[in-house]
Scaffold this active site. Sequence first.
Site, short mmCIF file in Angstrom:
data_model
loop_
_atom_site.label_atom_id
_atom_site.label_comp_id
_atom_site.label_asym_id
_atom_site.label_seq_id
_atom_site.Cartn_x
_atom_site.Cartn_y
_atom_site.Cartn_z
N CYS A 78 31.50 44.55 45.65
CA CYS A 78 30.57 44.96 44.61
C CYS A 78 29.64 43.80 44.21
CB CYS A 78 31.34 45.54 43.43
SG CYS A 78 30.29 46.49 42.35
N HIS A 166 34.61 49.71 45.82
CA HIS A 166 35.82 48.94 45.47
C HIS A 166 37.01 49.35 46.34
CE1 HIS A 166 34.45 46.85 41.81
NE2 HIS A 166 33.60 47.87 41.73
N GLU A 168 39.85 48.14 46.36
CA GLU A 168 41.12 47.89 45.68
C GLU A 168 41.59 49.05 44.80
OE1 GLU A 168 38.27 46.62 45.05
OE2 GLU A 168 37.92 46.11 42.94
N GLY A 220 68.10 36.88 27.87
CA GLY A 220 68.78 38.07 28.36
C GLY A 220 67.83 38.95 29.14
#
Length: 505
Positions: A78, A166, A168, A220
């Site tokens: 792009c 794009h 992706e 944790g």
Amino acid sequence: MEKIIILDFGSQTTQLIGRRIRELNTYCEILPYNKFPEGDENIKGVILSGSPFSVNDQDAFRVDLSPIRKKYPVLGICYGAQLLAFSSGGKVEKGDSREYGRANLSSLNESDSLLKGISVNSQVWMSHGDTITVLPKNFEIIAETKDVEAAAYQIQGEATWGVQFHPEVYHTEQGALILDNFLHICGCKKDWSPASFIQTTVKALQEQLGNDKVILALSGGVDSSVTAMLLHKAIGNRLTCIFVDNGLLRKNEFERVLKDYEHLGLHVIGIDAKDRFYKALEGVKEPEKKRKIIGKGFIDVFDEEAKKLQEVKWLGQGTIYPDIIESLSITGTVIKSHHNVGGLPEKMQLKLVEPLRLLFKDEVRRVGKELGMMPHLIERHPFPGPGLGVRILGEITPEKVRILQDADDIFIQGLRSWGLYHQVWQAGVILLPIQSVGVMGDERTYENAVALRAVTSTDAMTADWAHLPYDFLSKISNEIINKVRGVNRVVYDISSKPPSTIEWE
Ligand code: XMP
């Protein structure tokens, strides 16, 4: 370790490019557009991202591409494609609205190595305000759509490509194949995996730390646990972990987590600091003030324990990649520093070691699994640093903590036994600062109300309330009211984020 560099010109989808490359088992790093690491021998190729700017804007991000072009294979996406064209004398102008959204490749050069295996008509996703209207003369069009002539091009005599769509995003049907073709062009071996990450990271940690000692705060949660495991693998008992019971953990969490860590062979000091936290929180109702007291209390306890140890030089932290990206502006300046334990490094004057700083959350989980951690440690719901402190509205007292722990435990165990635990992003119970009238047996009661909260989400930025089965909610409600002394009413929170938040404080 071979890598792809993604230069970030500020697009919202830059992170996604990183994700896709990692999914193709190739290591990559996203760097600000003007921070190309010249001289790094591991670089196999470079991707130039999209941008909210137009290349014609006065303050658009521009950069000298000479250290990159002709030295590495380059893929401009792009804005990246427009910048390559613009900086070689091409023309980029405002497009019209037809160039937004879905489009189909109407023709393409099937022999081009970037487009190998891509079919005519394949859907792509366009989202640019500008379009290339004049290409420099050695730029050859390799794909078109109905409305965009230069949907993709290659610069002749150079391993440089530009795509104005794009690859992706999911809407570009064969986008992953295009990126895979690019990795092939770059000669990537595609052998990035949790096992290879562990091997290289442990070696790097050994070099970085030498004979030094490291201290780490465990919570944790998965990030700090995996960090501890990696450090332990690298330096063994020169790592000391500290796990603080601030009195705001889940029911039996302190004992349970300590036992888990023991199984993993970690050297953990467990500190019971409950009373100290309760005392500091006495009479405090204001949410931000409570948070600050809990945060400071933690730092003080940690600092005191660390001082008892000899010659510690490093502080381990479970910072992960989204934290890093969030903290870097496009120009590489730090906007906000990200600490899981805010303020600690400054106070203790320790150097930071953050072995997960380049991993996404799901990759952290995969590494944890590879390191042999138990699934319940890896797949645990997120839990906020201030713990139940942000789920007890108003003043915190040991009695309120007891009530909330009991109710929370019934809810969480219930989710597990009904097979619903993994269907929600996170869940918990909130103790409300109101009492209401009820009747138990023949007696009138006037007791606390609790709210159940369970949400679905992918990143905690947005969330929806989980549509849990009525039967389940009914069973949990009955069980809490019957078993938890001090509660006579249960409600279910049906607010999404935004406009609400996940936690109530
Ligand atoms: P909110 O309530 O902002 O929460 O929608 C988004 C996510 O962040 C967690 N959270 C925190 N985590 N310290 C943390 O470590 C905090 O002070 C804190 N506050 C919220 C929340 O549990 C959810 O996953």
